[in-house]
Design an enzyme around this catalytic site. Structure first.
Site, PDB file in Angstrom:
ATOM      1  N   LYS A 130     -14.656 -66.914 101.893  1.00 48.05           N
ATOM      2  CA  LYS A 130     -14.871 -66.250 100.606  1.00 48.05           C
ATOM      3  C   LYS A 130     -14.741 -64.755 100.844  1.00 48.05           C
ATOM      4  O   LYS A 130     -14.940 -64.283 101.966  1.00 48.05           O
ATOM      5  CB  LYS A 130     -16.271 -66.567 100.071  1.00 48.05           C
ATOM      6  N   ASP A 170     -11.664 -65.740  91.809  1.00 49.89           N
ATOM      7  CA  ASP A 170     -13.055 -66.069  91.466  1.00 49.89           C
ATOM      8  C   ASP A 170     -13.415 -65.088  90.351  1.00 49.89           C
ATOM      9  O   ASP A 170     -12.512 -64.557  89.684  1.00 49.89           O
ATOM     10  CB  ASP A 170     -13.970 -65.922  92.707  1.00 49.89           C
TER      11      ASP A 170
HETATM   12  P1  NDP Z   1     -14.323 -65.108  85.222  1.00 45.28           P
HETATM   13  O1  NDP Z   1     -14.384 -63.742  85.769  1.00 45.28           O
HETATM   14  O2  NDP Z   1     -13.061 -65.614  84.630  1.00 45.28           O
HETATM   15  O3  NDP Z   1     -15.484 -65.322  84.158  1.00 45.28           O
HETATM   16  C1  NDP Z   1     -16.829 -65.114  84.466  1.00 45.28           C
HETATM   17  C2  NDP Z   1     -17.654 -65.274  83.219  1.00 45.28           C
HETATM   18  O4  NDP Z   1     -19.030 -65.262  83.572  1.00 45.28           O
HETATM   19  C3  NDP Z   1     -17.457 -64.145  82.225  1.00 45.28           C
HETATM   20  O5  NDP Z   1     -17.665 -64.625  80.937  1.00 45.28           O
HETATM   21  C4  NDP Z   1     -18.567 -63.166  82.639  1.00 45.28           C
HETATM   22  O6  NDP Z   1     -18.986 -62.289  81.604  1.00 45.28           O
HETATM   23  C5  NDP Z   1     -19.677 -64.120  82.989  1.00 45.28           C
HETATM   24  N1  NDP Z   1     -20.557 -63.489  83.962  1.00 45.28           N
HETATM   25  C6  NDP Z   1     -20.212 -63.023  85.195  1.00 45.28           C
HETATM   26  N2  NDP Z   1     -21.278 -62.469  85.791  1.00 45.28           N
HETATM   27  C7  NDP Z   1     -22.304 -62.614  84.928  1.00 45.28           C
HETATM   28  C8  NDP Z   1     -23.663 -62.253  84.970  1.00 45.28           C
HETATM   29  N3  NDP Z   1     -24.191 -61.650  86.052  1.00 45.28           N
HETATM   30  N4  NDP Z   1     -24.448 -62.580  83.899  1.00 45.28           N
HETATM   31  C9  NDP Z   1     -23.922 -63.193  82.810  1.00 45.28           C
HETATM   32  N5  NDP Z   1     -22.627 -63.556  82.712  1.00 45.28           N
HETATM   33  C10 NDP Z   1     -21.848 -63.263  83.754  1.00 45.28           C
HETATM   34  O7  NDP Z   1     -14.802 -66.056  86.448  1.00 45.28           O
HETATM   35  P2  NDP Z   1     -14.588 -67.616  86.632  1.00 45.28           P
HETATM   36  O8  NDP Z   1     -14.619 -68.297  85.316  1.00 45.28           O
HETATM   37  O9  NDP Z   1     -13.436 -67.813  87.537  1.00 45.28           O
HETATM   38  O10 NDP Z   1     -15.884 -67.992  87.479  1.00 45.28           O
HETATM   39  C11 NDP Z   1     -17.113 -68.407  86.856  1.00 45.28           C
HETATM   40  C12 NDP Z   1     -17.969 -69.150  87.870  1.00 45.28           C
HETATM   41  O11 NDP Z   1     -17.254 -70.284  88.372  1.00 45.28           O
HETATM   42  C13 NDP Z   1     -18.366 -68.354  89.120  1.00 45.28           C
HETATM   43  O12 NDP Z   1     -19.639 -68.781  89.557  1.00 45.28           O
HETATM   44  C14 NDP Z   1     -17.320 -68.788  90.142  1.00 45.28           C
HETATM   45  O13 NDP Z   1     -17.772 -68.611  91.464  1.00 45.28           O
HETATM   46  C15 NDP Z   1     -17.204 -70.257  89.785  1.00 45.28           C
HETATM   47  N6  NDP Z   1     -15.986 -70.920  90.247  1.00 45.28           N
HETATM   48  C16 NDP Z   1     -14.753 -70.469  89.869  1.00 45.28           C
HETATM   49  C17 NDP Z   1     -13.622 -71.123  90.285  1.00 45.28           C
HETATM   50  C18 NDP Z   1     -12.264 -70.739  89.807  1.00 45.28           C
HETATM   51  O14 NDP Z   1     -11.336 -71.511  90.075  1.00 45.28           O
HETATM   52  N7  NDP Z   1     -12.089 -69.653  89.117  1.00 45.28           N
HETATM   53  C19 NDP Z   1     -13.712 -72.280  91.220  1.00 45.28           C
HETATM   54  C20 NDP Z   1     -15.046 -72.731  91.471  1.00 45.28           C
HETATM   55  C21 NDP Z   1     -16.140 -72.048  91.010  1.00 45.28           C
HETATM   56  P3  NDP Z   1     -18.565 -60.746  81.674  1.00 45.28           P
HETATM   57  O15 NDP Z   1     -17.105 -60.724  81.416  1.00 45.28           O
HETATM   58  O16 NDP Z   1     -19.390 -60.080  80.647  1.00 45.28           O
HETATM   59  O17 NDP Z   1     -18.908 -60.290  83.087  1.00 45.28           O
END
Ligand code: NDP
Length: 450
Positions: A130, A170
């Protein structure tokens, strides 16, 4: 017997905490896994004698580097870059890059540790890693994001490669960032290889990779429901987040006949009791992926409620899919979910539930799919992207989706195999931890003390 295991767990964790001070999320992730594994390891002393758990909790390599870049005003900015190469027993290091101001060593080590077991569960030959940076893409121009990512890759490129370490996206790292990273790697190495996954379709990406985590998390929920002769059809579903994972979870739930009523971002959540249909999802994707706006604008457009600074777990639902970030469901939230009748939690995000929340789910015996199993679809299709790159061909959408679906079924089966309690309840936490551990542990023993 429980006391003996508790003592061993406490001793083990005391060493982890002493060795990795102030890395709270790493302690949390290791504790959750060690709790499942210590009884299993005691029953299988070859793992204890080879100190496999102790070795797995120590990264093979950690790289920390300076990332200087010039912003649009011509001012110098300095960020910190990281890559954790956690475990390569069953394949090249594999795992995403996160760009978010909260990124630090402890968060990336927790994610890398989880990734090792998750990648093993997929059945594909991928080790765990990571990385990322405390860079915040929010509010930055495309030009600034490009300058930062080019500087980041100017150091990272010497540590990665298609047979060594293959990063992906991510939080904060989507198609745009992967494009800039890939371009810089290609320029520095003079090689067009599958060094990153999540690439664009025209330049080595796989169909279904953008959809994979959200679809996979939904397939996993469906598999869990099947164990109770149930399905997503007609279910009310709450989703958190509004990024990559959340968007495609909404799409798949809707296709399978469920109704998603919430979405969130770091400023709050929206509640749309009529459901987020395909048209509304199109609007959301444009809002988040192109306009890069805030979720409140959805509420303004569709005349529904926006709850500032809140998380969606107070809304009554059958199924909850946390798809935003770590520790976004605490014990109180979990109690509220269960009290309101929620009986399925499938985690799209990594470690979104606190230990207190997990205890609530297990005590209530609801269907709880932890992230390392439920969100493994993303890295699984990354693995399929690597295969296609090596073979220099592309599979169709249907082929990749069918493989993803089968992998999620297989992960579910592994969880059942290792997680079924005497009373028939499936403890997916134990199932995922033990199921992911065995393959990596056996490979580590076979490869000697490395
Ligand atoms: P994105 O950056 O596309 O989206 C993240 C989302 O979560 C946004 O809506 C963001 O809001 C919100 N968010 C992030 N940090 C916070 C916070 N501290 N409090 C509240 N909301 C928050 O990321 P992903 O969708 O790719 O990832 C989301 C989750 O899924 C993570 O935990 C990631 O590790 C996990 N994941 C992702 C994978 C992938 O293929 N992308 C694979 C496996 C797991 P804002 O824009 O306001 O920050």
């Amino acid at each position: 017997m429980a006391n003996v295991f508790d003592q061993k767990l406490n001793d083990f964790m005391a060493k982890i905490i002493a060795k990795n001070p102030s890395e709270m999320e790493f302690h949390q992730a290791v504790h959750e896994v060690a709790e499942s594994l210590i009884p299993f390891i005691e029953e299988n002393p070859k793992y204890r004698d080879a100190k496999i758990l102790e070795r797995m909790a120590e990264p093979e390599r950690v790289i920390i580097f300076r990332v200087p870049w010039l912003d649009d005003k011509g001012e110098v900015q300095v960020n910190r870059g990281f890559r954790i190469e956690m475990n390569s027993a069953i394949g090249p290091y594999k795992g995403g890059l996160r760009f978010h101001p909260t990124v630090n060593l402890g968060i990336l080590k927790f994610l890398a540790f989880e990734q090792v077991l998750k990648n093993s569960l997929t059945t594909l030959p991928m080790g765990g890693g990571k990385g990322g940076s405390d860079f915040d893409p929010k509010g930055k121009s495309d030009n600034e994001v490009m300058k930062f990512t080019q500087s980041f890759m100017s150091e990272l490129f010497r540590h990665i490669g298609p047979d060594t370490d293959v990063p992906a996206g991510d939080i904060g790292v989507g198609g745009r960032e992967i494009g800039f990273l890939f371009g810089q790697y290609k320029r520095l190495r003079n090689e067009f290889t599958g060094v990153l996954t999540g690439k664009g379709r025209e330049w080595g990406g796989s169909l279904i990779r953008p959809e994979a985590t959200g679809y996979g998390c939904t397939y996993f929920a469906e598999e869990m429901l099947k164990t109770r002769n149930d399905s997503l059809k007609g279910k009310v579903v709450t989703v958190s987040g509004s990024g990559n994972v959340a968007q495609y979870a909404v799409e798949k739930v809707t296709q399978l006949g469920g109704k998603v009523v919430t979405l969130s971002d770091s400023s709050g959540f929206i509640y749309d009791p009529k459901g987020i249909d395909a048209d509304k999802l199109d609007y959301l994707m444009n809002l988040k992926n192109i306009k890069r706006g805030r979720i409140k604008e959805y509420a303004d457009k569709y005349g529904c409620e926006f709850y500032e600074g809140k998380r969606p777990w107070m809304i009554k639902c059958d199924v909850a899919l946390p798809c935003a970030t770590q520790n976004e469901v605490n014990e109180e939230d979990a109690k509220m979910l269960v009290a309101n009748g929620c009986y399925v939690v499938s985690e799209g995000a990594n470690m979104p539930s606190t230990p207190g929340a997990i205890e609530v789910y297990l005590k209530a015996k609801i269907l709880y799919g932890p992230g390392k199993a439920a969100n493994a679809g993303g890295v699984a299709v990354s693995g399929l992207e690597m295969t296609q790159n090596s073979m220099r061909l592309s599979w169709t959408r249907e082929e990749v989706d069918a493989k993803l679906h089968q992998i999620m079924r297989d992960i579910h089966e592994t969880c059942v195999k290792y997680g079924k309690d005497a009373d028939g309840f499936i403890n997916y936490v134990n199932g995922a931890n033990i199921g992911g551990f065995v393959k990596v542990a056996d490979a580590m023993i076979a490869q000697g003390l490395v």
